[in-house]
Design an enzyme around this catalytic site. Sequence first.
Site, PDB file in Angstrom:
ATOM      1  N   HIS A 218      -2.686  14.189  29.008  1.00 20.74           N
ATOM      2  CA  HIS A 218      -3.684  13.763  29.990  1.00 20.74           C
ATOM      3  C   HIS A 218      -3.040  12.840  31.032  1.00 20.74           C
ATOM      4  O   HIS A 218      -2.583  11.751  30.701  1.00 20.74           O
ATOM      5  CB  HIS A 218      -4.803  13.022  29.237  1.00 20.74           C
ATOM      6  N   ARG A 219      -2.966  13.301  32.265  1.00 22.16           N
ATOM      7  CA  ARG A 219      -2.323  12.572  33.385  1.00 22.16           C
ATOM      8  C   ARG A 219      -0.837  12.322  33.110  1.00 22.16           C
ATOM      9  O   ARG A 219      -0.267  11.345  33.594  1.00 22.16           O
ATOM     10  CB  ARG A 219      -3.052  11.260  33.685  1.00 22.16           C
TER      11      ARG A 219
ATOM     12  N   HIS B  56      -5.887  10.706  40.211  1.00 19.37           N
ATOM     13  CA  HIS B  56      -7.205  10.830  39.598  1.00 19.37           C
ATOM     14  C   HIS B  56      -8.329  10.284  40.470  1.00 19.37           C
ATOM     15  O   HIS B  56      -9.341  10.933  40.703  1.00 19.37           O
ATOM     16  CB  HIS B  56      -7.233  10.133  38.234  1.00 19.37           C
TER      17      HIS B  56
HETATM   18  O1  G3P Z   1     -10.057  16.857  32.856  1.00 16.93           O
HETATM   19  C1  G3P Z   1     -10.560  16.465  31.630  1.00 16.93           C
HETATM   20  C2  G3P Z   1     -10.639  15.005  31.633  1.00 16.93           C
HETATM   21  O2  G3P Z   1      -9.475  14.559  32.236  1.00 16.93           O
HETATM   22  C3  G3P Z   1     -11.855  14.576  32.385  1.00 16.93           C
HETATM   23  O3  G3P Z   1     -11.794  13.256  32.675  1.00 16.93           O
HETATM   24  O4  G3P Z   1     -11.915  11.676  34.498  1.00 16.93           O
HETATM   25  O5  G3P Z   1      -9.814  11.873  33.204  1.00 16.93           O
HETATM   26  O6  G3P Z   1     -10.463  13.648  34.806  1.00 16.93           O
HETATM   27  P1  G3P Z   1     -10.958  12.598  33.849  1.00 16.93           P
HETATM   28 CA    CA Z   2      -8.857  15.336  34.570  1.00 15.07          CA
END
Ligand code: G3P
Ligand code: CA
Length: 253
Positions: free
Chosen positions: A18-19, A60
């Site tokens: 994630h990121r 983000h």
């Molecule tokens: O893309 C799935 C998850 O990352 C959603 O939350 O706000 O981190 O993009 P966000």
């Molecule tokens: Ca995301």
Amino acid sequence: VGCSQSESQEEKVTLIAHRGAKNLAPEHTLTAYNKAVELGTDFIEIDLRMTKDGQLISIHDETVDRTTNGEGEVSQFTLAELEQLDAGSWFSNEYQGEKIPTLEEIFDTFGKNTNYFIETRPMNGELVMEDELLRLIEEKGLKDYVIIQSFSRDSLKKIHQQNSEIPLVQLLYVNLTKEVREDEVKEYATGVGPYAPTIDKEFVERMHEVGLEVYVWFDNKDEKEFMPKVLSYGVDAVFTDFLDNTVEVMSQD
Ligand code: G3P
Ligand code: CA
């Protein structure tokens, strides 16, 4: 999807960084992505936004305030202006000088050595990024290495109309999870992306029965509590903020 995944897990759950490896380096920088690839992630996650001059970048937030030394809305900066910003120091001085990467830079850096989990969104209500995203995927020959995710049904439907081969994941907000119309989602997507605390085993089974995969995301603070639960439900993929830890835990299974 192109890259082979770790065979060590009992049910082979796909890992999405994630990121990037965001607990180890500033999120959405090439360094965070590089660490994620080194740790063996299946996918790196990219949150797309578009600059004032139409370039796709990975960041983000709607503004640059939290993750750079600048201030203001991303969409009000040209790429050349954004390139002047430091996207690393907020995390640690060690990362001073990190830049906000363009999607093209990310593709050129990692090529077919990883897979890309790319999030689209409308900007100011307009579907402006889909055409350029599909063009870049095509130009770089990466269509087998990409999954596109979005909370926006319209964005996913627009992409599906132009390219029905790229897998699409319908992200679900907390309060929509139980209301998902799987027959409608099935028309354009290959999976759903619910928030971890909102699902149970029955939800996962229902999605699988209709042929939809389940990609689960967390809030940073609840991942440690909910990761074991959702893995026990037989989900297909998890986004993780703690990739190093998640890889270690899964390799022990
Ligand atoms: O893309 C799935 C998850 O990352 C959603 O939350 O706000 O981190 O993009 P966000
Ligand atoms: Ca995301």
